[in-house]
Each structure stands twice: as C-alpha cells, then as structure tokens.
Design an enzyme around this catalytic site. Sequence first.
Site, PDB file in Angstrom:
ATOM      1  N   GLU B 279      -8.324  -4.505 -44.013  1.00 55.14           N
ATOM      2  CA  GLU B 279      -7.668  -5.684 -43.453  1.00 55.14           C
ATOM      3  C   GLU B 279      -6.181  -5.706 -43.793  1.00 55.14           C
ATOM      4  O   GLU B 279      -5.351  -6.075 -42.949  1.00 55.14           O
ATOM      5  CB  GLU B 279      -8.353  -6.962 -43.971  1.00 55.14           C
ATOM      6  CG  GLU B 279      -8.087  -8.174 -43.113  1.00 55.14           C
ATOM      7  CD  GLU B 279      -9.168  -9.248 -43.248  1.00 55.14           C
ATOM      8  OE1 GLU B 279     -10.161  -9.029 -43.968  1.00 55.14           O
ATOM      9  OE2 GLU B 279      -9.015 -10.298 -42.634  1.00 55.14           O
ATOM     10  N   GLU B 282      -4.543  -3.301 -41.606  1.00 52.17           N
ATOM     11  CA  GLU B 282      -4.434  -3.844 -40.247  1.00 52.17           C
ATOM     12  C   GLU B 282      -3.286  -4.852 -40.149  1.00 52.17           C
ATOM     13  O   GLU B 282      -2.519  -4.846 -39.187  1.00 52.17           O
ATOM     14  CB  GLU B 282      -5.761  -4.506 -39.848  1.00 52.17           C
ATOM     15  CG  GLU B 282      -5.782  -4.982 -38.404  1.00 52.17           C
ATOM     16  CD  GLU B 282      -7.046  -5.765 -38.033  1.00 52.17           C
ATOM     17  OE1 GLU B 282      -7.964  -5.863 -38.878  1.00 52.17           O
ATOM     18  OE2 GLU B 282      -7.103  -6.267 -36.904  1.00 52.17           O
ATOM     19  N   CYS B 299     -14.182 -12.614 -41.696  1.00 54.75           N
ATOM     20  CA  CYS B 299     -15.281 -12.417 -42.658  1.00 54.75           C
ATOM     21  C   CYS B 299     -16.382 -13.434 -42.448  1.00 54.75           C
ATOM     22  O   CYS B 299     -17.515 -13.221 -42.825  1.00 54.75           O
ATOM     23  CB  CYS B 299     -14.786 -12.583 -44.087  1.00 54.75           C
ATOM     24  SG  CYS B 299     -13.543 -11.410 -44.522  1.00 54.75           S
ATOM     25  N   SER B 319      -9.073 -10.447 -36.927  1.00 57.78           N
ATOM     26  CA  SER B 319      -9.063  -9.104 -37.507  1.00 57.78           C
ATOM     27  C   SER B 319     -10.255  -8.336 -36.950  1.00 57.78           C
ATOM     28  O   SER B 319     -11.337  -8.884 -36.781  1.00 57.78           O
ATOM     29  CB  SER B 319      -9.172  -9.213 -39.026  1.00 57.78           C
ATOM     30  OG  SER B 319      -9.618  -7.990 -39.548  1.00 57.78           O
ATOM     31  N   LYS B 358     -24.868 -15.691 -41.657  1.00 62.02           N
ATOM     32  CA  LYS B 358     -24.986 -14.251 -41.906  1.00 62.02           C
ATOM     33  C   LYS B 358     -26.260 -13.688 -41.274  1.00 62.02           C
ATOM     34  O   LYS B 358     -26.327 -12.519 -40.931  1.00 62.02           O
ATOM     35  CB  LYS B 358     -24.969 -13.973 -43.405  1.00 62.02           C
ATOM     36  CG  LYS B 358     -23.603 -14.166 -44.045  1.00 62.02           C
ATOM     37  CD  LYS B 358     -22.663 -13.014 -43.735  1.00 62.02           C
ATOM     38  CE  LYS B 358     -21.260 -13.286 -44.246  1.00 62.02           C
ATOM     39  NZ  LYS B 358     -20.279 -12.335 -43.705  1.00 62.02           N
ATOM     40  N   GLU B 361     -25.185 -13.088 -37.854  1.00 58.56           N
ATOM     41  CA  GLU B 361     -24.272 -11.957 -37.803  1.00 58.56           C
ATOM     42  C   GLU B 361     -25.039 -10.633 -37.892  1.00 58.56           C
ATOM     43  O   GLU B 361     -24.745  -9.678 -37.158  1.00 58.56           O
ATOM     44  CB  GLU B 361     -23.265 -12.040 -38.954  1.00 58.56           C
ATOM     45  CG  GLU B 361     -22.186 -10.965 -38.904  1.00 58.56           C
ATOM     46  CD  GLU B 361     -21.275 -10.990 -40.127  1.00 58.56           C
ATOM     47  OE1 GLU B 361     -21.789 -11.142 -41.249  1.00 58.56           O
ATOM     48  OE2 GLU B 361     -20.060 -10.855 -39.956  1.00 58.56           O
ATOM     49  N   GLU B 366     -22.998  -6.161 -31.869  1.00 58.11           N
ATOM     50  CA  GLU B 366     -21.806  -5.432 -32.328  1.00 58.11           C
ATOM     51  C   GLU B 366     -22.027  -4.785 -33.687  1.00 58.11           C
ATOM     52  O   GLU B 366     -21.271  -3.907 -34.090  1.00 58.11           O
ATOM     53  CB  GLU B 366     -20.607  -6.391 -32.448  1.00 58.11           C
ATOM     54  CG  GLU B 366     -20.145  -7.014 -31.152  1.00 58.11           C
ATOM     55  CD  GLU B 366     -20.838  -8.346 -30.874  1.00 58.11           C
ATOM     56  OE1 GLU B 366     -21.943  -8.580 -31.406  1.00 58.11           O
ATOM     57  OE2 GLU B 366     -20.278  -9.145 -30.107  1.00 58.11           O
ATOM     58  N   CYS B 503     -17.409 -19.895 -49.392  1.00 61.37           N
ATOM     59  CA  CYS B 503     -18.817 -19.505 -49.494  1.00 61.37           C
ATOM     60  C   CYS B 503     -19.558 -20.197 -50.644  1.00 61.37           C
ATOM     61  O   CYS B 503     -20.769 -20.362 -50.583  1.00 61.37           O
ATOM     62  CB  CYS B 503     -18.932 -17.999 -49.662  1.00 61.37           C
ATOM     63  SG  CYS B 503     -18.104 -17.105 -48.353  1.00 61.37           S
TER      64      CYS B 503
END
Lengths: 155, 574
Positions: B279, B282, B299, B319, B358, B361, B366, B503
Amino acid sequence: MTEVQTILKKYPDTGRDNLIPILQDIQNNDGYLSKDSIIEVGKHLHMPTSKIFGVATFYNQFRFEPYGKYHIQVCRGTACHVLGSKTVLQELEKNLKIKAGQTSRDGLFSIEVVACIGACGLAPVITVNGEFHAKVTAQSIARLIEEYKALEELA
Amino acid sequence: MDITVNINNQELEANQGEMLLDVLNRNGIKVPTLCHIKDAFPTGACRMCVVEDLNSGRLVTACSFPVELNMKIQTHSPRVVESRKTIIELLLSNHPDDCLYCVRNKNCELQDLADEHHVRNRRIRGQKNKQHLDISSASIVRDPEKCILCGRCVYVCEQVMGVACIDFINRGNKSTVGTAFHQGLNTSSCINCGQCIMVCPTGALTEQNHFAEIQQALNDPAKKVVVQYAPSISVSMAEELGMESGKDINGILNAALRKVGFDAVFDSSFSADLTIMEESAELIDRIQNGGTLPMITSCCPGWVKYAEEFTPEFIPNLSSCKSPQQMMGAVIKSYFADIEKLKADEIYSVSIMPCTAKKFEAQREEMTQNGISDVDAVLTTRELTRFLKLYGVDMFRIQPESTDSPLGFRSTAGKLFGASGGVMEAAIRTAHYKITGKELTKFQVQAVRGFEGRKEANIQLGELELGVAVVSGLANARKLLDEIKNGRKDIHFIEVMACPGGCIGGGGQHIGTSEEELKARMGALYRIDENEPVKVSHKNPEIIELYNKFLGEPLGHKSHELLHTKYNERKVLV
C-alpha cells in the site's frame, strides 16, 4: 423523461414532507408503487429506499403490485365483519392463492381490503371493478370467480 | 447543575432539560432499558424505563422525559415495577420460546430482564410471530421472529453507518424491521458490518456460522488446516473469556488454536505488514506518477461494499491492495503451499476476525485464484470463544506458544491495524522510510490515534507534505467524501474503517462491550507498539524473506497477481 420524473418535477422542493403526496401521485398514475419508482423518489428526496418503503407500508392506501384485471375489494367494515367478512376474505385468498394486497400471477385478480364502503344493508359485500356483489358466501364467491375466469377464456 | 429534582425521596442535582434517565444513571439508580442507545435521540419505543411522576400521577419514559423544577419521581414504586414486568410479559408473549437453541442464550437482554423481573410463569399467551428467517447474507442472519422492535439496529444502520438498509415496515401488530421490498440482506444495501448485531438485545440478528465446515476440515486427514487471526483479536477476547479488559492473550491464543487441531497458526498482523509494503508503494506510485488521489484504504470490507454501492465515483481512489485477511489467504495458498509441497486445494484456510463483513469478503469472486477461495471460512471473536469451548480448551491453564513461521512474525505496525488510525500510522512509518531512506525519529503519530470519528493531520515525509485523514463510522466517511467531492484538495491518503474505533469495535466482537473496555483494547495495542522492538513493517524479517524468496518487489508481477484486486460499482437499492 419517465412518468415518475414528470410527477417529481411538480415537487421541486426536496423536503421529506413531500414524500406522501409524491407517492399518492405515482399511485394514481401507475396504480401501484413499483421498485423503480421508489428508487427515483429516493434519489429525488435523498432518502433511502428502505425508509420510503417503511412509510409506504405504514399506510393502507399504497400498493406494491399493479391491480389485476379484476380488482376485488372486500369490505371489512363493522356490519360486514359481523356477518362474516373475515371468512369471505379467507375464502377469496384461498381460492385465488393470493393475499390481500397482492395480484395473481396471471394478472387477472387482485384483492384489496377496504373499510366500510357504505353498503351495510348488503353485508357482507365485495366489489369487483366497482360492481357490488351483495350478501356473498363461500359458495357464491367460488361461482363468481369461475364466471370471471370463463369470461376470460371466451375473450 | 442548575436544579434539584426529587427522586425516590432524595434531592438530586440535575441540569434543566437533560433527560431523566441521564440523571438516574449518573446517580447509580438503575432503570432497565431496551431501545435506548447512548447519545441517540430517544424514541421511548420499548417503555421499559417508565418511572412514576408523582406530580401528574403518570408513568413516563425516563429516556425521553426532560427533568424540570420541582419534579417528584419514583423509579421503583409497585406500579412501576408491575408495569415493567407486564411489558416484558407482553414481549415474551409472541417471542419464540427457543432460548436453549438460541445463539444469544445467556447473553440476551430480554432474557436478563425477564429474570430480573421474576417472570416465572406465562401469564399472557399471544399469537407467535410467523416470519421468514433471512439466511441469504454471507455474514448476517436475520430472524424477525425474535425481533422486539426496539429499533436499535435501524438507528445504527442509518445514523452511525449511513447505510439505512433496514427500517420499520408495516404498522401496528404487523410491524417488522426489514429491508425495502422485503429483499434478502444479500441483495440489499447491507454492508455486512454487523453493528446491528452488536446492538440487538435478542437473537434477531446473528452471524452466519461455519462451524460444521471447519470441523469437517479439521477431521479430514487429507487437509492441512491453517488459521490466521486478526490484529485486534488477541486484545479483544478478554471480555468473552472473563479476563481483565485489554489483556493481550497472544501466546495463549496460539497454543489454544493448536490444541483445537489447527496445523499452522499465523498472525494476520504479518499480512498487515505485507499490506503496508504494497500500500505504501502504491501511495508513493500514485503521488509520483499522477495516479488518482486521495488514495483510500481498502482493508475494511464493509467500507469497500459501501463504496461500491453509495460512492462508486470513489472506486478509482480505493487502494488496489487486498485486505490483510485476503493477502494472508493468498500467500498461504501459494508461498506456504509451495514450501509444504501442497496443492492449493489441499489447504483449508480459516481466519478469525473481529468482523462479520470478513465473511462476505472471503467469499467474493475477486478473492479467488483459479476458482479456489483465498480464505475458506471466517470465525468472529464471539464464535472463536464458542469454538474453543467446543474443543474443551481451558484458556486459564495453558502455556503461551508462538506463531508458526514463515507467516507468523509481525511488526507492531501491523498490530496497530486493530484500531482506527493504525493502518495510517503503519503506512506513514514505511512511506517515510521509502521516500527519505531514513526511519522516523518518533514513530508514534499521535494525531491519528484515539476514538474520534474523524482525525486529520499533515505529515512531513522529507520534502513531501502528505495530507492524511482517518475516519471510522461510515457516516463520518460520507461527510469527508462529500467535502472532497465539493473540491477539497489537501488530503492525499484516507483510512476508512466502517466500525467506530476500528476493528477493536468490530461487528464480530464481544456483545455488550463498554466504552472503557474499548479504550482498554486500544491501549493494549499502543502498549504493544511501545514495548516491542520491530516497529515498522519493512523491518519484519519474514516479510523481507517473503519478498526475497517469492514475491520479488512490492507492486511486482507476483504481487499484482496475488495481492491486488479491483472493485466495481454494485447496483442495489440504496
């Protein structure tokens, strides 16, 4: 421009207090509130669709499916209730396999529950496309629906 | 304090206009509530907090009743106690009686109140709710039959998260909490954050559970079962286990997971370090080569779905780095699989996350390589506690162990991911080194720490002045993005976490966590950062080894294939 957008143009003020008049206009125009129309209203008023759906379901006047070709109103006023309109409604729902507020899959029938329609002497009473049917019973309902279905087959 | 009010025959000080409930709480008088949420506009919906106003002779709801001069209140008169009991009995009258099978058994506010009010027989028999169980979502299960219509989920979803995927539908005894057009949560605008679960007093909102699949994998001798746990897990399990808040149980957790039968135990803080490597590279690339700015972290899967639905114009700003969970998953099924001489499908990869999103996710398209998911199953903190109990692990009598190599070592920067501002802080440390070739003289970036919903700072990286912003609670993110849309240009890098505080306050954490406990968790992360020597991701020896042996360099070909992804606009009813 869609018809909904034409309606929304009449309400340039995007305050939330315009929500119900807008929904009423759309229903007058389309006969019901479609998903697409609610999305457009949401965009116009900057409101989440869940909120609009919540408001619309709060009131009995709003429908979310188009009317059937034969729109049946079942009176659930006091006099009709005393003379068994609850059974009448159940019988209709069973016969047409839809609930009040819904439209049958073939688009022929829809049921709406209404409060007193001012024909207490005829209780229990239902209307089909505005035509009154007095003192209905389970048997007469079955016959009535058969008649409408037969009419369709002829057409 | 400008007035005194008479409560339970005692003169108490109060501020004119504040709500009665606040006065009661401040003075240690406990009045039960169900619909009340701190700092939210009171609705008075549940009526549990009724007290008797002796002047008017009426029962009033303490949560929504402002104090006035000469007020006389009884909080536990016979009439009040009887009313509260009746309210509970009425709530129970149409509630499904399946406490023994309910995931919230022994952790249910309705159950607690019934117990506190000595509801011992069924006085009122009502018609049971008959509604559809919604299991459509990858993250959240909604059982409207157990809903008591308190409205806390509706409030959190709209006001804190800015999503408003659910609302009250219908009226009177047909009222329910639901989505627009009664869609399943999977096709709604729900971002899976799970904050609704955190405020639900009953079992109406719970997480999707994957125990059976994980057990099956553990029992399969042909599978290598690997587990990773998120940075916040080791500091936020204490409340679940009945330990002191903010206790770091890192070593115990490693040992416990091995006892359960996991073949390798890895720390997602390691892949958080990996995320930082990618990151920060990037970010520098975008700044130096005119890429889309501000760059926004990706994230948080709740935030990513929010962006896809509500602010698709910012998707190019996201990102391209996968989240630490997914990076770890991808590295496990490639690098680690190579070392162990296994095929990707011979590994079953479990992750333990503070988060329900999560779960969503992990099953995103992807996040797969050749049709194989990077991560196979996700457990929340709550579920982990139950899972450990299921396997008879006694967390109080267990010797700490360390994580497995080569994906176990972490810097404290990676560990900071657990709290809002942590990703930013870790990224600044590494970006500073990459740009100037020197380490920061002071690693702590105080300006991005703490619980505020929005934090901003200007960071000097050599010649470059970097404008950064950290937001948590998506309603705060929306405000910031609106400012940027309206022309704000001084921000180059934004960290977004869906849940307030990051979190440590995630939707998969212990239910009923207090503000103090959250602070203790955050403090624990900062303490770890203080006390341990490796404070920057780029000095993590196992990260260096991973790049040397396998990945090459950040943003290289292999990284691109395994660690980066892209997102698309999602058409849902918003």
